[in-house]
Design a protein around this motif. Sequence first.
Motif, PDB file in Angstrom:
ATOM      1  N   ILE A  98      -8.680   5.840  26.519  1.00 43.81           N
ATOM      2  CA  ILE A  98     -10.096   6.068  26.240  1.00 43.81           C
ATOM      3  C   ILE A  98     -10.324   5.935  24.728  1.00 43.81           C
ATOM      4  N   GLU A  99     -11.087   4.939  24.351  1.00 40.08           N
ATOM      5  CA  GLU A  99     -11.337   4.684  22.928  1.00 40.08           C
ATOM      6  C   GLU A  99     -12.827   4.725  22.604  1.00 40.08           C
ATOM      7  N   ASP A 100     -13.112   5.107  21.379  1.00 43.89           N
ATOM      8  CA  ASP A 100     -14.509   5.128  20.922  1.00 43.89           C
ATOM      9  C   ASP A 100     -15.011   3.732  20.588  1.00 43.89           C
ATOM     10  N   ILE A 101     -14.157   2.946  19.921  1.00 46.65           N
ATOM     11  CA  ILE A 101     -14.603   1.630  19.454  1.00 46.65           C
ATOM     12  C   ILE A 101     -13.420   0.685  19.296  1.00 46.65           C
ATOM     13  N   ILE A 102     -13.638  -0.564  19.626  1.00 49.47           N
ATOM     14  CA  ILE A 102     -12.663  -1.613  19.302  1.00 49.47           C
ATOM     15  C   ILE A 102     -13.312  -2.478  18.234  1.00 49.47           C
ATOM     16  N   THR A 107      -5.726  -1.417  16.290  1.00 47.14           N
ATOM     17  CA  THR A 107      -5.322  -0.102  16.792  1.00 47.14           C
ATOM     18  C   THR A 107      -5.013  -0.173  18.288  1.00 47.14           C
ATOM     19  N   ALA A 108      -5.930  -0.770  19.037  1.00 46.94           N
ATOM     20  CA  ALA A 108      -5.746  -0.857  20.487  1.00 46.94           C
ATOM     21  C   ALA A 108      -4.519  -1.695  20.828  1.00 46.94           C
ATOM     22  N   ASP A 109      -4.339  -2.775  20.087  1.00 49.75           N
ATOM     23  CA  ASP A 109      -3.194  -3.652  20.311  1.00 49.75           C
ATOM     24  C   ASP A 109      -1.883  -2.884  20.109  1.00 49.75           C
ATOM     25  N   PHE A 110      -1.840  -2.133  19.029  1.00 52.61           N
ATOM     26  CA  PHE A 110      -0.671  -1.306  18.735  1.00 52.61           C
ATOM     27  C   PHE A 110      -0.444  -0.273  19.842  1.00 52.61           C
ATOM     28  N   LEU A 111      -1.505   0.425  20.199  1.00 55.23           N
ATOM     29  CA  LEU A 111      -1.387   1.520  21.163  1.00 55.23           C
ATOM     30  C   LEU A 111      -0.976   1.016  22.547  1.00 55.23           C
ATOM     31  N   LEU A 112      -1.553  -0.083  22.974  1.00 60.43           N
ATOM     32  CA  LEU A 112      -1.208  -0.613  24.295  1.00 60.43           C
ATOM     33  C   LEU A 112       0.268  -1.043  24.334  1.00 60.43           C
ATOM     34  N   ASP A 113       0.735  -1.636  23.261  1.00 59.30           N
ATOM     35  CA  ASP A 113       2.159  -1.988  23.160  1.00 59.30           C
ATOM     36  C   ASP A 113       3.041  -0.748  23.224  1.00 59.30           C
ATOM     37  N   ASN A 140      -7.741  -6.959  25.642  1.00 58.81           N
ATOM     38  CA  ASN A 140      -8.332  -6.997  26.974  1.00 58.81           C
ATOM     39  C   ASN A 140      -8.969  -5.651  27.304  1.00 58.81           C
ATOM     40  N   ILE A 141     -10.296  -5.661  27.399  1.00 62.04           N
ATOM     41  CA  ILE A 141     -11.025  -4.419  27.669  1.00 62.04           C
ATOM     42  C   ILE A 141     -11.379  -4.376  29.152  1.00 62.04           C
TER      43      ILE A 141
END
Length: 177
Positions: A98-102, A107-113, A140-141
Amino acid sequence: MGSEVKLSVLFTRDEIAATVNKLAAEIRQDYLSKNPVLIAVLKGSFMFLADLIRLLDFPLEVEFIRLSSYGGGRESSGKIKVVQGLQSEVRGRHVLVIEDIIDTGLTADFLLDYLRQKKPASLKLCVLTDKPARRKTPVNIDYRGLTVPDKFIVGYGLDWDERFRHLPDIYVVEDKG
Ligand code: IMP
Ligand code: MG
């Protein structure tokens, strides 16, 4: 600096609520019998998470993770690390981030990895706001709320240097003067 920052409304609390409702309906369909782990990224997504999970009337768990991101400025450093990790095992679980903003997507790329390495049964991403104009890496959202212009936004959990998080609407920070 300081108090002369000008804010103009981008999304009202009603628009946000309608968006959260829409996302909750989509998530409900997909996770009804999966007992997912929702991982909210601190601090920005706390308000979104709180509103979202109150609309999810099925078993789920909540986890928080804290990543380093912007520091004090408006630009992402691109250097991301886990500042506060997960308290529970996500191996074999259905994980929904659950993210506020992409924004740049770094950040999302790092976290998903990072999460993928923990071998969840599934891994998806839900974001309240998406700023596609600034993307540096594709993300990918799976559940997307509102698309925002190439402007810095605050409110509803989003801050500018720790300010304005508590505002119930989402605003664009206008350049002063
Ligand atoms: P990224 O550039 O996609 O890595 O975004 C990293 C983080 O920067 C997000 O999770 C937010 O916490 C923050 N961020 C990006 N754009 C904005 C904005 O417009 N307002 C407030 N925070 C932002
Ligand atoms: Mg964030």
